[in-house]
Motif scaffolding. Structure first.
Motif, PDB file in Angstrom:
ATOM      1  N   TYR A 163       0.866  -1.174   0.000  1.00  0.00           N
ATOM      2  CA  TYR A 163       0.000   0.000   0.000  1.00  0.00           C
ATOM      3  C   TYR A 163       0.906   1.228   0.000  1.00  0.00           C
ATOM      4  O   TYR A 163       1.932   1.225   0.682  1.00  0.00           O
ATOM      5  CB  TYR A 163      -0.868  -0.036   1.274  1.00  0.00           C
ATOM      6  CG  TYR A 163      -1.971   0.986   1.300  1.00  0.00           C
ATOM      7  CD1 TYR A 163      -3.094   0.837   0.481  1.00  0.00           C
ATOM      8  CD2 TYR A 163      -1.896   2.091   2.132  1.00  0.00           C
ATOM      9  CE1 TYR A 163      -4.110   1.776   0.513  1.00  0.00           C
ATOM     10  CE2 TYR A 163      -2.921   3.036   2.159  1.00  0.00           C
ATOM     11  CZ  TYR A 163      -4.015   2.867   1.351  1.00  0.00           C
ATOM     12  OH  TYR A 163      -5.019   3.793   1.367  1.00  0.00           O
ATOM     13  N   PRO A 164       0.567   2.263  -0.776  1.00  0.00           N
ATOM     14  CA  PRO A 164       1.489   3.400  -0.859  1.00  0.00           C
ATOM     15  C   PRO A 164       1.657   4.099   0.489  1.00  0.00           C
ATOM     16  O   PRO A 164       0.669   4.337   1.179  1.00  0.00           O
ATOM     17  CB  PRO A 164       0.792   4.355  -1.843  1.00  0.00           C
ATOM     18  CG  PRO A 164      -0.302   3.590  -2.482  1.00  0.00           C
ATOM     19  CD  PRO A 164      -0.655   2.478  -1.560  1.00  0.00           C
ATOM     20  N   ILE A 165       2.881   4.372   0.862  1.00  0.00           N
ATOM     21  CA  ILE A 165       3.148   5.211   2.036  1.00  0.00           C
ATOM     22  C   ILE A 165       4.573   5.743   1.934  1.00  0.00           C
ATOM     23  O   ILE A 165       5.517   4.992   1.684  1.00  0.00           O
ATOM     24  CB  ILE A 165       2.940   4.436   3.365  1.00  0.00           C
ATOM     25  CG1 ILE A 165       3.061   5.397   4.560  1.00  0.00           C
ATOM     26  CG2 ILE A 165       3.904   3.261   3.524  1.00  0.00           C
ATOM     27  CD1 ILE A 165       2.481   4.863   5.855  1.00  0.00           C
ATOM     28  N   THR A 166       4.699   7.042   2.085  1.00  0.00           N
ATOM     29  CA  THR A 166       6.010   7.660   2.135  1.00  0.00           C
ATOM     30  C   THR A 166       6.673   7.237   3.447  1.00  0.00           C
ATOM     31  O   THR A 166       5.999   7.236   4.470  1.00  0.00           O
ATOM     32  CB  THR A 166       5.859   9.195   2.088  1.00  0.00           C
ATOM     33  OG1 THR A 166       5.065   9.527   0.951  1.00  0.00           O
ATOM     34  CG2 THR A 166       7.205   9.889   2.026  1.00  0.00           C
TER      35      THR A 166
ATOM     36  N   THR B 151       7.136   3.865  -0.473  1.00  0.00           N
ATOM     37  CA  THR B 151       6.398   3.636  -1.714  1.00  0.00           C
ATOM     38  C   THR B 151       7.273   3.081  -2.839  1.00  0.00           C
ATOM     39  O   THR B 151       6.830   2.254  -3.629  1.00  0.00           O
ATOM     40  CB  THR B 151       5.731   4.943  -2.172  1.00  0.00           C
ATOM     41  OG1 THR B 151       4.943   5.432  -1.091  1.00  0.00           O
ATOM     42  CG2 THR B 151       4.843   4.732  -3.379  1.00  0.00           C
TER      43      THR B 151
ATOM     44  N   ALA C  20       7.320  -0.676  -3.297  1.00  0.00           N
ATOM     45  CA  ALA C  20       6.135  -1.185  -3.985  1.00  0.00           C
ATOM     46  C   ALA C  20       6.172  -0.843  -5.473  1.00  0.00           C
ATOM     47  O   ALA C  20       5.867  -1.681  -6.331  1.00  0.00           O
ATOM     48  CB  ALA C  20       4.871  -0.623  -3.344  1.00  0.00           C
ATOM     49  N   GLU C  21       6.581   0.381  -5.776  1.00  0.00           N
ATOM     50  CA  GLU C  21       6.625   0.800  -7.179  1.00  0.00           C
ATOM     51  C   GLU C  21       7.600  -0.066  -7.980  1.00  0.00           C
ATOM     52  O   GLU C  21       7.305  -0.465  -9.112  1.00  0.00           O
ATOM     53  CB  GLU C  21       7.032   2.280  -7.283  1.00  0.00           C
ATOM     54  CG  GLU C  21       5.925   3.221  -6.849  1.00  0.00           C
ATOM     55  CD  GLU C  21       6.305   4.691  -6.913  1.00  0.00           C
ATOM     56  OE1 GLU C  21       5.412   5.524  -7.028  1.00  0.00           O
ATOM     57  OE2 GLU C  21       7.520   5.002  -6.835  1.00  0.00           O
TER      58      GLU C  21
ATOM     59  N   GLN D 266      -1.611  -4.222  -5.306  1.00  0.00           N
ATOM     60  CA  GLN D 266      -1.790  -3.123  -4.365  1.00  0.00           C
ATOM     61  C   GLN D 266      -3.072  -3.381  -3.600  1.00  0.00           C
ATOM     62  O   GLN D 266      -4.139  -3.543  -4.189  1.00  0.00           O
ATOM     63  CB  GLN D 266      -1.855  -1.792  -5.084  1.00  0.00           C
ATOM     64  CG  GLN D 266      -1.863  -0.633  -4.093  1.00  0.00           C
ATOM     65  CD  GLN D 266      -1.921   0.702  -4.770  1.00  0.00           C
ATOM     66  OE1 GLN D 266      -1.147   0.987  -5.675  1.00  0.00           O
ATOM     67  NE2 GLN D 266      -2.859   1.534  -4.344  1.00  0.00           N
ATOM     68  N   MET D 267      -2.963  -3.444  -2.289  1.00  0.00           N
ATOM     69  CA  MET D 267      -4.113  -3.776  -1.453  1.00  0.00           C
ATOM     70  C   MET D 267      -4.847  -2.503  -1.035  1.00  0.00           C
ATOM     71  O   MET D 267      -4.413  -1.405  -1.337  1.00  0.00           O
ATOM     72  CB  MET D 267      -3.652  -4.554  -0.226  1.00  0.00           C
ATOM     73  CG  MET D 267      -2.930  -5.843  -0.556  1.00  0.00           C
ATOM     74  SD  MET D 267      -3.912  -6.999  -1.533  1.00  0.00           S
ATOM     75  CE  MET D 267      -5.121  -7.519  -0.308  1.00  0.00           C
TER      76      MET D 267
ATOM     77  N   ASP E 257      -5.354  -1.498   2.073  1.00  0.00           N
ATOM     78  CA  ASP E 257      -4.693  -0.866   3.212  1.00  0.00           C
ATOM     79  C   ASP E 257      -3.574  -1.802   3.703  1.00  0.00           C
ATOM     80  O   ASP E 257      -3.330  -2.856   3.105  1.00  0.00           O
ATOM     81  CB  ASP E 257      -5.672  -0.517   4.347  1.00  0.00           C
ATOM     82  CG  ASP E 257      -6.423  -1.724   4.890  1.00  0.00           C
ATOM     83  OD1 ASP E 257      -5.919  -2.849   4.745  1.00  0.00           O
ATOM     84  OD2 ASP E 257      -7.512  -1.544   5.466  1.00  0.00           O
ATOM     85  N   GLU E 258      -2.932  -1.421   4.801  1.00  0.00           N
ATOM     86  CA  GLU E 258      -1.801  -2.216   5.292  1.00  0.00           C
ATOM     87  C   GLU E 258      -2.270  -3.470   6.034  1.00  0.00           C
ATOM     88  O   GLU E 258      -1.531  -4.443   6.123  1.00  0.00           O
ATOM     89  CB  GLU E 258      -0.901  -1.372   6.183  1.00  0.00           C
ATOM     90  CG  GLU E 258      -0.084  -0.341   5.423  1.00  0.00           C
ATOM     91  CD  GLU E 258      -0.787   0.994   5.268  1.00  0.00           C
ATOM     92  OE1 GLU E 258      -2.013   1.068   5.552  1.00  0.00           O
ATOM     93  OE2 GLU E 258      -0.135   1.967   4.864  1.00  0.00           O
TER      94      GLU E 258
ATOM     95  N   THR F 152       1.127  10.699  12.075  1.00  0.00           N
ATOM     96  CA  THR F 152       1.601  11.030  10.731  1.00  0.00           C
ATOM     97  C   THR F 152       3.009  11.626  10.800  1.00  0.00           C
ATOM     98  O   THR F 152       3.812  11.414   9.898  1.00  0.00           O
ATOM     99  CB  THR F 152       0.615  11.986  10.040  1.00  0.00           C
ATOM    100  OG1 THR F 152      -0.702  11.468  10.221  1.00  0.00           O
ATOM    101  CG2 THR F 152       0.892  12.091   8.563  1.00  0.00           C
TER     102      THR F 152
END
Lengths: 383, 308
Positions: free
Chosen positions: A34-37, A40, A43-44, A59-60, A62-63, A118
Motif C-alpha cells: 500500500y502506498p506510504i512515504t 512507496t 512497492a513501485e 496493491q491492497m 490498506d496495510e 503522521t
C-alpha cells in the motif's frame, strides 16, 4: 540483466529499490503493499519488476490487507513480502502476530519515518524499534534487521528471506528514511553467488505430516496449500496438528517453542559487526543509519587518542545479550546513538548490568545525528 | 414534504473564502478548486475532519494554511469515524446545554484512496449509523500525494506507478473504477450526488443540499489532477467538463433513492477525453473501444435508473 530477469552488475539505486531487487534475488514472487512515504518506492519497483520475473504484485486496500495477503501468499507456497512505514506498520501489527502464531515465513520492510502518528512522512527516525519487538499482542519471538546502506538493503533483504524460511517466522527489515532514500552504488552478484535457504519441505509421507511438529531446532517443516498435505492453520492456540487446543498446557508448549526457536537459535541468527573492541575504553553500539553517522565521530575520537570500538547491531532482534555482557566487563562505557528517545539503549543497559556506563545519544528524528554530539558522548564515556 | 434548497448563480456567490488562497497545490489543481467551491457553499458554521491526502498536505502547513474554519487532520482511514464523533459530541453538548443550539455542518473530507480503499469501513459504519454529516470524496483517481499510485477509483487503462503500462501488463490499471456513489446509495442514505468543479454551480448546490438534508450525505467530486493525469496545467477545467460530456463521470444525484441525471446530453466519444491525457497515451484502439463500450453500457444503466 540475466535471462531469468534478475539484475546483475553495478547499479546506482536507492535503498528502497535495492530492497526490492534483493527480494527478487531471494526468490520473492509475491508482493502485496500500500502506498506510504517513504516506502512507496519498494512497492513501485515491485509493481514494475515482478511481472518481468513471473511474479505477482497487488496493491491492497490498506496495510492490514497487505500483511494478511502476504501470509496467504506464503501459505500458497510463494515467498512473499510487503513494505511500509510507521502508520502502516501500526496497522500491520495484528496480522504480524498471526504470522508469528501460524509460523508463516514472510518479510516486512519498514522504512521508518518520524512519528508518532503522521509525524514527518518524508523524514527519518528509528522510533519503531521497540514496536518491532513488542508491537503485536502476546508472546512471540522477533527477528529484525537494520541495514545501514542501499547495498545492505539488497543483501540483508536476502538474509531476511533466508531467516524467515529457516525459522518459519515473519522477519522485519527495520530500515529508515535516510537509508531508504539514499542512492548509492549497489553491486548485485550473479545468482550462483547468492546463498538461498529454500523452504523447509516435509520429508515424511503426506498422511504422516503434522504441520506444527517441530524438528530438533524447534522449527516445523512447511507443506504448502494444494500439495496434498492435510493441515489446519489458526491463530488460536493449537497442537502439532494445527487444531485448536485451548488449554494452559498447549499454550505453554506452543508459545514456549515460538519464543525458544528464536532465543535458542540466537547464535545462528544474530549478525554483528565489530571494530576495535579489544582494548577499547568506549564502545559505540548502534544500528542502521545511526551506526553509519557514528563512524565519523569514532574516527575523530580515535584521532584524539580515545580508544573507541564499534559494535554494530546488524540484527537488532533477537538482542545479543551475551555479547554486550562480555564487552561490558572490559570497557568504561557504551555510547548508544539512536534516532529516538532511547529504545535499544534500554537493552544495552539491561545487559551491561551496571558493569559499564550506558550513555544514550538521543535524537527525536527528522534528521540524523550531528557527529559532534556523538563525539562529545564518546569523550564523556572515556573519562 | 419538499425542502427548499439554495440555488447558486454568477452574481449570487459569496466573496467569503473559508478555504483561502495561497495553498501549496500544484498549478491548475482541480481538487483545490473543488474544495474552494464546496467551502463557499458551506460557509463557516462547519467542523471539518480531513483525511491524509493531497488536500491535507497542501492546505494545512503554516504559514500557507487555507483553513479559516475548525479543521482536524485525522489519519488515512478514519475520517468518517472522526466525523461521527464530532457530530455525536456536538449533539450531546447541545442537548446538555453546554454549547448554544446552532446547526453546525460536520464535514468529512477525503480523497479517493481514503474513501474507496483504506477508509471504506469507517465510511460504511458512519453511513449505516445515520450521523447527520456530509462526506465529500475528492476523487483524483489515484494516490497523488505519494506520487501517483493506483487506487480502486483509478479508471481502467490509466497508467500509474503501481499499475504501470509495462512490458508484460501493457494496459496499466486492469480493473474498473469502483462505483462509490452506488455503494453510498446502498446504505439507503437521504442524499448521494456526483459533482465536478467544471460545473461550479451544480457542485455548490449539491454540497449545500448535502449539508441541509437530515442524516448522512455523500458527494463524490471528480477532481482533475494535472500532475497525475499528465495534462497541461491550464486544462483541468476543460478535462473535467469532458469527463462529464463523454459519460466517463456522469453528473447525477440520488435523493432518497431516486436517481436524477443533472447533465444529460448525447455523449461525446471517450477517445476525445482519453487522447488528451498522458496517463492513457499507451492505449491501443482496441482498448479505447473497450472503454467506450463500458462507458456506454454504464451510462445506459444510469439512465434507466433515472427514468424508472
Amino acid at each position: 540483466m540475466s535471462r531469468d530477469g534478475q539484475l546483475v552488475g553495478e547499479f546506482f539505486m536507492n535503498g528502497d529499490v535495492a530492497s526490492a531487487e534483493g527480494a527478487i534475488c531471494a526468490g520473492c514472487r509475491f508482493f502485496a503493499g500500500y502506498p506510504i512515504t517513504p516506502a512507496t518506492e519498494v512497492a513501485e519497483r515491485m509493481a514494475e519488476r515482478l511481472p518481468e520475473v513471473g511474479g505477482t504484485f497487488i496493491q491492497m486496500e490498506d496495510e492490514i490487507a497487505s500483511m494478511a495477503a502476504i501470509l496467504g501468499g506464503s501459505w500458497g507456497g510463494v515467498k512473499s513480502m510487503t513494505s511500509t512505514s510507521g502508520p502502516g506498520f501500526s496497522l500491520m501489527m495484528e496480522n504480524l502476530g498471526l504470522g508469528a502464531m501460524t509460523e508463516t515465513p514472510c518479510v516486512v520492510v519498514n522504512i521508518q519515518r518520524a512519528g508518532p502518528s503522521t509525524g514527518l512522512p518524508t523524514l527519518t527516525q528509528q522510533g519503531d524499534m521497540m514496536q518491532a519487538r513488542w508491537g503485536s499482542h502476546g508472546l512471540y519471538g522477533t527477528i529484525a534487521i537494520a541495514p545501514s546502506s542501499p547495498q545492505e538493503m539488497f543483501e540483508l533483504t536476502i538474509t531476511a528471506f533466508n531467516l524467515s524460511e529457516k525459522y518459519r517466522t515473519p522477519v522485519l527489515i527495520m530500515s529508515d528514511e535516510s537509508v531508504g532514500h539514499m542512492s548509492e552504488k549497489v553491486v548485485i552478484p550473479p545468482m550462483e553467488q547468492i546463498e538461498i535457504f529454500p523452504r523447509r519441505k516435509p520429508t515424511v509421507p503426506v498422511d504422516e505430516y503434522l504441520p506444527f511438529k517441530a524438528d530438533a531446532d524447534l522449527v516445523p517443516p512447511m507443506g504448502n496449500a494444494g500439495e496434498g498435505y492435510r493441515f489446519h492453520v489458526t491463530g488460536l492456540t493449537h497442537d502439532e496438528r494445527g487444531y485448536p487446543d485451548m488449554t494452559a498446557e498447549a499454550q505453554d508448549k506452543l508459545v514456549r517453542r515460538l519464543l525458544d526457536k528464536i532465543e535458542l537459535n540466537k547464535d545462528d541468527i544474530i549478525i554483528l559487526e565489530e571494530d576495535g573492541i579489544d582494548g577499547a575504553e568506549v564502545v559505540v553500539c548502534s544500528y542502521g543509519i545511526s551506526a553509519r553517522v557514528a563512524l565519523l565521530a569514532v574516527k575523530a575520537a580515535r584521532e584524539e587518542g580515545i580508544k573507541v570500538g564499534i559494535l554494530r547491531l546488524v540484527t537488532v532482534w533477537p538482542f545479543p545479550d551475551q555479547k554486550i555482557k562480555e564487552i561490558a566487563k572490559k570497557i568504561r562505557a557504551f555510547v548508544v546513538p539512536e534516532l529516538n528517545a532511547g529504545q535499544v539503549v534500554l537493552e544495552v543497559e539491561r545487559c551491561a548490568g551496571g558493569a559499564a556506563e550506558t550513555i544514550l545519544v538521543p535524537h527525536m528524528g527528522g534528521a540524523v545525528h550531528d557527529p559532534d554530539v556523538i563525539l562529545e558522548a564518546i569523550r564523556k564515556g572515556s573519562k | 414534504m419538499t425542502q427548499e434548497f439554495v440555488k447558486f448563480g454568477k452574481r449570487e456567490i459569496t466573496t467569503d473564502e473559508p478555504f483561502a488562497s495561497g495553498h501549496r497545490g500544484c498549478i491548475g489543481c482541480g481538487e483545490a478548486l473543488a474544495v474552494r467551491l464546496a467551502m463557499k457553499a458551506l460557509g463557516r458554521d462547519v467542523a471539518i475532519a480531513n483525511a491524509t491526502g493531497c488536500i491535507e498536505i497542501i492546505s494545512s502547513p503554516l504559514p500557507d494554511t487555507s483553513w479559516e474554519v475548525p479543521w482536524i487532520h485525522t489519519l488515512f482511514e478514519n475520517t468518517a469515524a472522526v466525523a461521527s464523533g464530532i457530530e455525536s459530541g456536538y449533539k450531546m453538548l447541545m442537548k446538555k446545554g453546554r454549547i448554544p443550539q446552532k446547526h453546525i455542518d460536520v464535514i468529512a473530507i477525503a480523497g479517493d484512496g481514503a474513501t474507496a480503499d483504506i477508509g471504506i469501513q469507517a465510511l460504511s459504519g458512519a453511513l449505516e449509523r445515520g450521523h447527520d454529516f456530509v462526506y465529500l470524496c475528492f476523487d483524483n483517481e489515484a494516490y497523488m500525494n505519494t506520487g501517483i499510485q493506483r487506487s480502486s477509483s483509478t479508471p481502467y487503462g490509466a497508467s500509474t506507478t503501481t499499475a504501470p503500462a509495462g512490458k508484460v501488463i501493457t494496459v496499466g490499471q486492469q480493473t474498473q473504477k469502483k462505483n462509490m456513489p452506488a455503494i453510498a446509495v446502498a446504505h439507503n442514505i437521504p442524499y448521494v450526488a456526483t459533482a465536478s468543479p467544471s460545473y461550479p454551480f451544480d457542485l455548490m448546490e449539491k454540497v449545500k443540499k448535502a449539508a441541509d438534508v437530515k442524516g448522512p450525505a455523500y458527494v463524490h467530486i471528480l477532481s482533475v489532477c494535472d500532475t497525475g493525469w499528465r495534462i497541461p496545467t491550464n486544462m483541468s477545467v476543460t478535462i473535467g467538463r469532458m469527463a462529464v460530456q463523454t459519460g466517463m463521470f456522469p453528473l447525477y444525484e440520488v435523493e432518497n433513492g431516486k436517481y436524477k441525471l443533472n447533465v444529460d446530453k448525447e455523449l461525446k466519444p471517450v477517445e476525445e477525453y482519453l487522447k488528451k491525457q498522458g496517463r492513457y497515451r499507451h492505449l491501443s484502439d482496441d482498448e479505447i473501444q473497450k472503454i467506450q463500450e463500458h462507458v456506454t453500457q454504464e451510462y445506459a444503466k444510469l439512465k434507466q435508473l433515472a427514468t424508472s
